[in-house]
Design a protein around this motif. Structure first.
Motif, mmCIF file in Angstrom:
data_model
loop_
_atom_site.group_PDB
_atom_site.id
_atom_site.type_symbol
_atom_site.label_atom_id
_atom_site.label_comp_id
_atom_site.label_asym_id
_atom_site.label_seq_id
_atom_site.Cartn_x
_atom_site.Cartn_y
_atom_site.Cartn_z
ATOM 1 N N TYR A 33 0.840 -1.200 0.000
ATOM 2 C CA TYR A 33 0.000 0.000 0.000
ATOM 3 C C TYR A 33 0.881 1.258 0.000
ATOM 4 C CZ TYR A 33 -3.536 3.392 1.344
ATOM 5 O OH TYR A 33 -4.375 4.485 1.370
ATOM 6 N N PRO A 34 0.532 2.288 -0.758
ATOM 7 C CA PRO A 34 -0.643 2.405 -1.637
ATOM 8 C C PRO A 34 -0.338 2.014 -3.090
ATOM 9 C CG PRO A 34 0.429 4.527 -1.468
ATOM 10 C CD PRO A 34 1.270 3.570 -0.648
ATOM 11 N N ASP A 35 0.864 1.500 -3.334
ATOM 12 C CA ASP A 35 1.346 1.346 -4.707
ATOM 13 C C ASP A 35 0.516 0.380 -5.539
ATOM 14 O OD1 ASP A 35 3.893 2.997 -4.472
ATOM 15 O OD2 ASP A 35 4.115 1.593 -2.821
ATOM 16 N N ALA A 36 0.150 -0.771 -4.958
ATOM 17 C CA ALA A 36 -0.630 -1.747 -5.725
ATOM 18 C C ALA A 36 -1.988 -1.166 -6.102
ATOM 19 C CB ALA A 36 -0.793 -3.027 -4.924
ATOM 20 N N ILE A 37 -2.605 -0.433 -5.184
ATOM 21 C CA ILE A 37 -3.927 0.137 -5.431
ATOM 22 C C ILE A 37 -3.842 1.279 -6.437
ATOM 23 C CG2 ILE A 37 -5.842 1.379 -4.345
ATOM 24 C CD1 ILE A 37 -5.287 -0.238 -1.812
ATOM 25 N N GLU A 38 -2.803 2.088 -6.360
ATOM 26 C CA GLU A 38 -2.656 3.237 -7.248
ATOM 27 C C GLU A 38 -2.112 2.866 -8.625
ATOM 28 O OE1 GLU A 38 -0.191 5.967 -5.142
ATOM 29 O OE2 GLU A 38 -1.774 6.577 -3.737
ATOM 30 N N GLY A 39 -1.720 1.604 -8.801
ATOM 31 C CA GLY A 39 -1.206 1.180 -10.109
ATOM 32 C C GLY A 39 0.258 1.476 -10.323
ATOM 33 N N GLN A 41 4.242 0.755 -10.345
ATOM 34 C CA GLN A 41 4.931 -0.463 -10.765
ATOM 35 C C GLN A 41 6.384 -0.440 -10.337
ATOM 36 O OE1 GLN A 41 4.410 -1.170 -14.954
ATOM 37 N NE2 GLN A 41 2.173 -1.121 -14.840
ATOM 38 N N LEU A 42 6.940 -1.638 -10.205
ATOM 39 C CA LEU A 42 8.341 -1.768 -9.802
ATOM 40 C C LEU A 42 9.298 -1.609 -10.982
ATOM 41 C CD1 LEU A 42 8.075 -4.745 -7.302
ATOM 42 C CD2 LEU A 42 8.832 -2.437 -6.755
ATOM 43 N N ARG A 43 8.849 -1.994 -12.179
ATOM 44 C CA ARG A 43 9.711 -1.988 -13.360
ATOM 45 C C ARG A 43 11.035 -2.687 -13.048
ATOM 46 N NH1 ARG A 43 9.724 3.632 -16.660
ATOM 47 N NH2 ARG A 43 10.908 2.266 -18.030
ATOM 48 N N GLN A 44 10.919 -3.934 -12.627
ATOM 49 C CA GLN A 44 12.079 -4.695 -12.183
ATOM 50 C C GLN A 44 13.037 -4.956 -13.339
ATOM 51 O OE1 GLN A 44 8.852 -5.777 -12.071
ATOM 52 N NE2 GLN A 44 8.394 -6.790 -10.139
ATOM 53 N N ALA A 45 14.314 -5.108 -12.990
ATOM 54 C CA ALA A 45 15.362 -5.282 -14.001
ATOM 55 C C ALA A 45 15.105 -6.502 -14.872
ATOM 56 C CB ALA A 45 16.724 -5.387 -13.316
ATOM 57 N N HIS A 581 7.872 2.079 -0.596
ATOM 58 C CA HIS A 581 7.167 2.975 -1.517
ATOM 59 C C HIS A 581 8.126 3.596 -2.535
ATOM 60 C CE1 HIS A 581 4.227 5.737 -3.055
ATOM 61 N NE2 HIS A 581 4.907 6.792 -2.648
ATOM 62 N N GLU A 582 9.348 3.872 -2.103
ATOM 63 C CA GLU A 582 10.324 4.491 -3.003
ATOM 64 C C GLU A 582 10.783 3.542 -4.108
ATOM 65 O OE1 GLU A 582 11.190 7.682 -2.927
ATOM 66 O OE2 GLU A 582 9.662 7.810 -1.361
ATOM 67 N N SER A 583 10.470 2.261 -3.985
ATOM 68 C CA SER A 583 10.876 1.301 -5.013
ATOM 69 C C SER A 583 10.010 1.395 -6.264
ATOM 70 C CB SER A 583 10.784 -0.125 -4.459
ATOM 71 O OG SER A 583 11.589 -0.288 -3.309
ATOM 72 N N PHE A 584 8.832 2.000 -6.140
ATOM 73 C CA PHE A 584 7.848 1.981 -7.220
ATOM 74 C C PHE A 584 7.936 3.234 -8.096
ATOM 75 C CE2 PHE A 584 6.279 -1.096 -4.288
ATOM 76 C CZ PHE A 584 5.543 -2.001 -5.039
ATOM 77 N N CYS A 585 7.495 3.063 -9.332
ATOM 78 C CA CYS A 585 7.361 4.174 -10.268
ATOM 79 C C CYS A 585 5.887 4.576 -10.328
ATOM 80 C CB CYS A 585 7.799 3.770 -11.673
ATOM 81 S SG CYS A 585 9.524 3.276 -11.794
ATOM 82 N N PRO A 586 5.598 5.862 -10.405
ATOM 83 C CA PRO A 586 4.205 6.286 -10.549
ATOM 84 C C PRO A 586 3.643 5.834 -11.891
ATOM 85 C CG PRO A 586 5.694 8.142 -10.824
ATOM 86 C CD PRO A 586 6.516 7.003 -10.342
ATOM 87 N N PRO A 587 2.312 5.765 -12.021
ATOM 88 C CA PRO A 587 1.711 5.251 -13.263
ATOM 89 C C PRO A 587 2.199 5.954 -14.521
ATOM 90 C CG PRO A 587 0.044 5.475 -11.556
ATOM 91 C CD PRO A 587 1.301 6.082 -11.003
ATOM 92 N N ALA A 588 2.399 7.268 -14.450
ATOM 93 C CA ALA A 588 2.825 8.006 -15.649
ATOM 94 C C ALA A 588 4.181 7.524 -16.118
ATOM 95 C CB ALA A 588 2.873 9.507 -15.353
#
Length: 879
Positions: A33-39, A41-45, A581-588
């Motif tokens: 939370y909140p990353d999964a709900i907000e969409g 993504q991790l954009r993993q290597a 939370h810092e691991s995730f990229c925003p949807p845009a």
């Protein structure tokens, strides 16, 4: 049947398991939370790498609806069996992934899938729902699983998620529930194999083998071999169905592996590959990423070796340096270290274990560690011994190069072991066996109203040993190994040399080097001390709860709930170190092009004339160039052996000397003799290899684009064939021949590759008229016929050639390329990659999936109509 179904739904344990599923969903959503709900993504290597190398076939499928089994996006062309292994039969069961993920958004669905699988195991064993929930949380939040989510190893994760319910089927058949157990084992083994990480499936086959042998020993002692034989036969049938359901992937991967570096060594006697391990990977490659012996204590103390080298951050992996520790700023402010010392800390990782980097340790939880030891003492039966033996074996094998006696034995004598690398990953067995045995210990412990009286000595031993280890970590953190690892030692030595070269005397540099070394030790040992104290606190808290329950202060439910919450809090907080939370990229940003076009990319893509390849020297081993181009290089762990040979002999030199078209000039060689002349000849041969691979565009080490006018194109007609007797001679000839006019071929192919009767005539032409990854069409016009060489990688099966619609033989020349004998006149040559094995195996797979569903329905019908009594799990004990 209706009444029995209603009674089943009203069962308190069933209701409890339903509640457990809700709790699992809440934990899974909360963790991300909140990353999964907000969409976000991790954009993993690893995900990005897969996206890059699979882009050509994805775009082709999107535009045509055809799933190509071949791609030219990397290594000049290779099958997609281990890039995007999608087959028609997969759709019959792939929907179950969504069901197991509880329909949650990713990556919460992954965490739910992992915990739900263990919950199914607990339910099949007749374990009370609250114990089952604790086990599910302990397994699902084991640190390695969260770490591989961050790394993008999604298929590995999915494979592991289906291990517990597969084991559930194994245990059920040995409890006399043959139909139900076989159905469960077949269904989840199918999903496990479908997830396409054979290494993980292979590792857990060790555990299943140990279980089968353990139950055989019990059967021999109790004279119930017939029941064991029926159970084993049921499992064998389930395994056959699971394999058959995945036959398209398994069979084609198996056949493909024979042609790759995973399946066998080069035919070249001069290959650099290590021959010592027979057919398979070299020992050095196999034992890369071995767990250190003292590093094994991360099972109890997560930061015993400093934690992780890097963590995902906004789509990138960022180094976790010592300079980022909060203590550093405090030490600077207090004047304990200088800014110059702090500067060098940026180049030193917090991790100080093995030479390779890591995304994090394998941590099962301090309380789980203690309960596992307790289970080894107080739990009885073949399951206990199986879990204990498997745990010890996985730890010893995880040491890899640090315990080469056992590793050598497995490489040499255990089938398929030499096909896999990264031995530390076999610790997934311990991550499964330790929580399972810990839960069994909890069950037995709290079945006694006064456990501290009944099990005083086992409790003192099981909680005392890890507590003592933690105390040692607090007082003597160096007990678990030096804080100055090999990488740090190299940096300090390099720094000392630089200072000496700058004219700084040893007497002047020694105090600074000593101060830096002392600071490194202080910071790293402080991490060990802090986590040792943390684990000690958790262990003592759990033991205190057990003591209070034993004295009647806590009711059983409250005591179990508190211990469960302690385990959850422990694993939850540790895992947040590796993904937050810092691991995730925003949807845009997530929706943006992961591989934005550069000016060089645009310049290359402006050429739409025909199929050609790109040699990116600086990024030869990277996946990213494959997203936009058909490349000479690329990234894949199972590339073709022949292509690897070509890399070692010719293509690898470009990363050292770059690309210089002036080497082709004859004038350069006039004044050269001896070794210089040999070097020039070698580099010229390398350029000719690029030509025959149709490398029209070269991106040098500085990112500068060059056009190669000598690239030979998609196909050409040669004047002659140089026949050789051995693979070495064939490879050596590439350093001599001009591939534009001469082909070199193995003499064994002479029956399908006749020597051209005469040089190609003026006006003879051959050119590509249509391109698709798995279908190439050429027009050829020759006066007398001849031999056509294609700048396409030869693969021994799956490619079908027709000339004017009639089948024609495909041969190999130039060690790597395809060749076809062309009759005189104008013709259309079509090459299609369509292995018959895919069609045959897909039919078998469909039948197998249908049989598995029938088996599941039969098991459900039998359960609600017959209601056979379920044997308790320790009915098979060896007491």
């Amino acid at each position: 049947m209706k009444q029995k179904f209603i009674a089943f739904l009203r069962n308190r344990n069933v209701i409890g398991y339903a509640i457990s599923i809700v709790v699992i969903a809440i934990i899974s959503l909360a963790f991300f939370y909140p990353d999964a709900i907000e969409g976000n993504q991790l954009r993993q290597a690893d995900t990005l790498q897969g996206l890059a190398v699979g882009q050509e076939t994805k775009a082709y499928a999107d535009s045509t609806g055809i799933h190509s089994r071949w791609t030219n996006s990397l290594f000049s062309g290779m099958p997609t069996f281990q890039i995007s292994p999608s087959y028609p039969s997969n759709s019959l069961f792939s929907w179950l992934n969504t069901l197991m993920g509880l329909g949650l958004p990713s990556p919460s669905s992954l965490l739910a899938m992992m915990m739900l699988g263990f919950l199914i195991l607990m339910m099949s064993m007749g374990i009370r729902w609250y114990y089952g929930l604790i086990g599910a949380v302990a397994w699902g939040l084991s640190s390695y699983f969260v770490i591989i989510i961050g790394a993008g190893h999604i298929w590995k994760f999915a494979t592991l998620a289906y291990i517990p319910p597969t084991i559930a089927g194994v245990l059920l058949v040995y409890r006399g529930r043959y139909l139900w157990g076989a159905a469960l084992a077949a269904l989840f083994a199918t999903l496990q194999i479908f997830s396409n990480h054979i290494q993980m499936t292979y590792y857990f086959a060790f555990l299943i083998f140990i279980l089968v042998v353990a139950f055989l020993i019990v059967a021999l002692r109790t004279r119930s071999v017939r029941r064991w034989a029926i159970a084993t036969a049921s499992l064998a049938g389930a395994a056959i169905l699971a394999v058959a359901a995945n036959l398209p992937s398994l069979y084609n991967t198996y056949e493909y592996t024979k042609e790759t570096i995973r399946g066998g060594h080069s035919e070249l006697t001069s290959s650099a590959a290590d021959k010592s391990s027979g057919q398979g990977l070299s020992r050095d490659y196999i034992t890369a990423y071995s767990y250190g012996r003292s590093e094994t204590f991360t099972l109890l103390i997560p930061n015993v070796k400093g934690g992780a080298s890097a963590k995902p951050s906004k789509g990138e992996f960022t180094m976790l340096s010592l300079a980022e520790l909060p203590e550093v700023q405090e030490m600077i402010a207090d004047g304990k270290i200088s800014n110059e010392t702090a500067y060098y800390l940026h180049y030193l990782s917090q991790y100080f274990g093995e030479p390779e980097s890591t995304n994090g340790p394998v941590y099962v939880g301090a309380i789980i560690f203690a309960l596992f030891i307790l289970g080894c003492i107080i739990v009885r039966g073949p399951l206990k011994w199986s879990l204990l033996i498997a745990t010890i074996l996985s730890i010893l094998l995880a040491w890899g190069r640090n315990f080469m006696g056992l590793t050598d034995f497995f490489i040499d004598f255990v089938p398929m072991y030499n096909k896999f690398r990264t031995p530390e990953s076999i610790l997934v067995i311990a991550e499964f066996t330790m929580p399972l045995l810990a839960v069994l210990a909890l069950v037995r412990l709290f079945s006694d109203p006064r456990p501290f009286v009944t099990y005083r000595r086992p409790l003192v031993i099981s909680f005392g040993i890890p507590a003592l280890l933690c105390i040692i970590g607090i007082i003597f953190p160096g007990f678990f190994g030096s804080a100055i690892d090999a990488n740090t030692d190299q940096l300090l030595s390099a720094l000392e040399q630089q200072m000496a070269q700058a004219g700084i005397s040893t007497s002047q540099s020694a105090p600074f080097i000593g101060s830096l070394t002392s600071t490194i030790e202080t910071l790293r040992y402080s991490m060990v001390e802090a986590d040792s104290l943390r684990s000690f606190s958790l262990i003592t808290a759990a033991l205190f709860v057990i003591l209070l329950f034993s004295r009647g202060t806590f009711r059983r439910g409250w005591a179990i709930a508190i211990i469960g919450c302690l385990i959850l809090a422990d694993l939850y907080s540790v895992n947040k170190r590796y993904i937050d939370h810092e691991s995730f990229c925003p949807p845009a940003l997530s929706a943006a092009d992961p591989f934005p076009l550069s000016d060089v990319d645009r310049a290359i893509l402006s050429d739409t004339t025909s199929h050609y390849r790109v040699m990116d020297i600086k990024r030869f081993w990277e996946a990213a160039p494959s997203y936009h181009h058909r490349t000479i290089g690329g990234y894949h762990a199972a590339k073709l052996t022949r292509y690897q040979d070509l890399i070692e002999r010719h293509l690898s030199h470009f990363s050292q000397v770059g690309y210089n078209p002036e080497l082709r000039f004859d004038s350069l060689g006039l004044a050269l003799t001896g070794g210089d002349r040999e070097m020039l000849d070698m580099l010229r041969a390398d350029l000719r290899v690029l030509d025959m691979l149709n490398a029209r565009y070269i991106i040098d080490g500085n990112g500068t684009l060059a056009i190669n006018p000598d690239a030979l194109g998609n196909a050409w007609l040669v004047d002659s064939v140089l026949w050789v007797d051995t693979p070495d001679e064939e490879m050596d000839a590439l350093s001599v021949i001009d591939p534009a006019v001469t082909a070199v071929a193995d003499r064994r192919l002479s029956s399908v590759l006749p020597t051209p009767s005469s040089p190609s005539a003026p006006g003879d032409t051959i050119f590509l008229t249509s391109y698709a990854p798995d279908r190439l069409t050429y027009h050829v016009d020759t006066r007398d016929g001849g031999l056509a060489v294609f700048s396409e990688v030869y693969f021994p099966w799956g490619w079908n050639v027709t000339i004017d619609g009639q089948p024609a033989p495909l041969a190999r020349v130039n060690y790597l390329l395809r060749a076809v004998s062309i009759p005189a006149g104008a013709h259309t040559v079509v090459m299609t990659f369509d292995p018959q094995s895919i069609h045959t195996t897909s039919t078998i797979a469909r039948i197998a999936v249908i049989l598995i569903y029938v088996l599941v329905l039969m098991a459900l019908a039998a359960y609600f109509t017959l209601r056979c009594p379920v044997k308790k799990f320790n009915d098979l004990s060896d007491e």
